[in-house]
Design a protein around this motif. Structure first.
Motif, PDB file in Angstrom:
ATOM      1  N   UNK A 253       0.845  -1.191   0.000  1.00  0.00           N
ATOM      2  CA  UNK A 253       0.000   0.000   0.000  1.00  0.00           C
ATOM      3  C   UNK A 253       0.881   1.242   0.000  1.00  0.00           C
ATOM      4  N   UNK A 254       0.253   2.392  -0.206  1.00  0.00           N
ATOM      5  CA  UNK A 254       0.920   3.684  -0.038  1.00  0.00           C
ATOM      6  C   UNK A 254       0.047   4.536   0.872  1.00  0.00           C
ATOM      7  N   UNK A 255       0.635   5.599   1.396  1.00  0.00           N
ATOM      8  CA  UNK A 255      -0.061   6.482   2.327  1.00  0.00           C
ATOM      9  C   UNK A 255       0.012   7.897   1.764  1.00  0.00           C
ATOM     10  N   UNK A 256      -1.125   8.568   1.676  1.00  0.00           N
ATOM     11  CA  UNK A 256      -1.177   9.909   1.095  1.00  0.00           C
ATOM     12  C   UNK A 256      -0.229  10.880   1.796  1.00  0.00           C
ATOM     13  N   UNK A 257      -0.193  10.837   3.128  1.00  0.00           N
ATOM     14  CA  UNK A 257       0.700  11.716   3.873  1.00  0.00           C
ATOM     15  C   UNK A 257       2.109  11.141   3.757  1.00  0.00           C
ATOM     16  N   UNK A 258       3.012  11.823   3.073  1.00  0.00           N
ATOM     17  CA  UNK A 258       4.325  11.230   2.847  1.00  0.00           C
ATOM     18  C   UNK A 258       5.154  11.053   4.116  1.00  0.00           C
ATOM     19  N   UNK A 259       4.934  11.868   5.131  1.00  0.00           N
ATOM     20  CA  UNK A 259       5.803  11.819   6.302  1.00  0.00           C
ATOM     21  C   UNK A 259       5.123  11.029   7.417  1.00  0.00           C
ATOM     22  N   UNK A 260       5.103   9.718   7.260  1.00  0.00           N
ATOM     23  CA  UNK A 260       4.558   8.848   8.292  1.00  0.00           C
ATOM     24  C   UNK A 260       5.654   8.495   9.272  1.00  0.00           C
ATOM     25  N   UNK A 261       5.253   8.029  10.449  1.00  0.00           N
ATOM     26  CA  UNK A 261       6.258   7.686  11.448  1.00  0.00           C
ATOM     27  C   UNK A 261       6.087   6.302  12.036  1.00  0.00           C
ATOM     28  N   UNK A 262       4.956   5.654  11.805  1.00  0.00           N
ATOM     29  CA  UNK A 262       4.772   4.331  12.387  1.00  0.00           C
ATOM     30  C   UNK A 262       3.609   3.625  11.727  1.00  0.00           C
ATOM     31  N   UNK A 263       3.492   2.331  12.005  1.00  0.00           N
ATOM     32  CA  UNK A 263       2.333   1.544  11.611  1.00  0.00           C
ATOM     33  C   UNK A 263       1.847   0.848  12.878  1.00  0.00           C
ATOM     34  N   UNK A 264       0.540   0.868  13.092  1.00  0.00           N
ATOM     35  CA  UNK A 264      -0.009   0.355  14.341  1.00  0.00           C
ATOM     36  C   UNK A 264      -1.261  -0.473  14.095  1.00  0.00           C
ATOM     37  N   UNK A 265      -1.623  -1.261  15.084  1.00  0.00           N
ATOM     38  CA  UNK A 265      -2.799  -2.123  14.992  1.00  0.00           C
ATOM     39  C   UNK A 265      -4.070  -1.316  15.203  1.00  0.00           C
TER      40      UNK A 265
END
Length: 184
Positions: A139-151
């Protein structure tokens, strides 16, 4: 990140050091090794970024994500035996966050901080002992500056953005965003 026994592990992005923090808050060096050093530069922010995230895996292993897209396997009971995980392809840099999934694979999210492009979510499926792993973009995320992935609820996954782009631009940050992501 916190292991089931209550021990916390933390990485220093700017030195090749992993710390172990016991349940009483006492910190010690678990490992300091050049294998963990980095040379990734974030213009006008940080230089020589090495490690960016850590996860505890059943079997008492730490999997360390490096900012350059590589992973390092660190046996907690024998940290000097740390080795690079052989990946089918490097993770998308700048690796920002990792989450252990129920099947012991990883959901990994990059940050588009360096590219300005959408952040990328990847699934990392290891062999039995985490000596090698297959990497797949999911997948990709619209907000380019992500910091983590969580449940999330019901087995869902979310990418977290804490507003770092606004902070670096000198703008106020009014919170964070969670965006649902597919990790297949």
């Amino acid at each position: 990140m916190i292991a089931p026994d209550g021990t916390a592990y933390a990485v220093d992005q700017l030195s090749p050091t992993i710390f172990r923090i016991d349940r009483n808050g006492q910190a010690s060096v678990l490992l300091r090794d050049d294998l963990l050093a980095g040379d990734l530069n974030i213009p006008d922010f940080l230089n020589n970024v090495g490690m960016s995230a850590v996860a505890w895996i059943p079997g008492n292993l730490l999997i360390v994500a490096k900012a350059d897209g590589s992973l390092v396997r660190v046996p907690v009971d024998s940290p000097k035996k740390a080795v690079k995980v052989k990946l089918s392809e490097n993770l998308k840099a700048l690796t920002a966050g990792i989450r252990v999934l129920p099947d012991k694979s990883l959901a990994v999210v990059s940050s588009g901080l360096l590219s300005g492009k959408a952040a990328v979510v990847q699934r990392v499926r290891p062999d039995r002992h985490w000596k090698s792993a297959t990497v797949k973009v999911t997948d990709t995320v619209a907000d380019p500056v992500t910091s983590s992935v969580t449940a999330g609820p019901g087995g869902t996954n979310y990418a977290l953005s804490g507003g770092l782009a606004a902070l670096l631009a000198g703008k106020p940050n009014d919170g964070f965003t969670l965006r649902p992501v597919n990790v297949r």
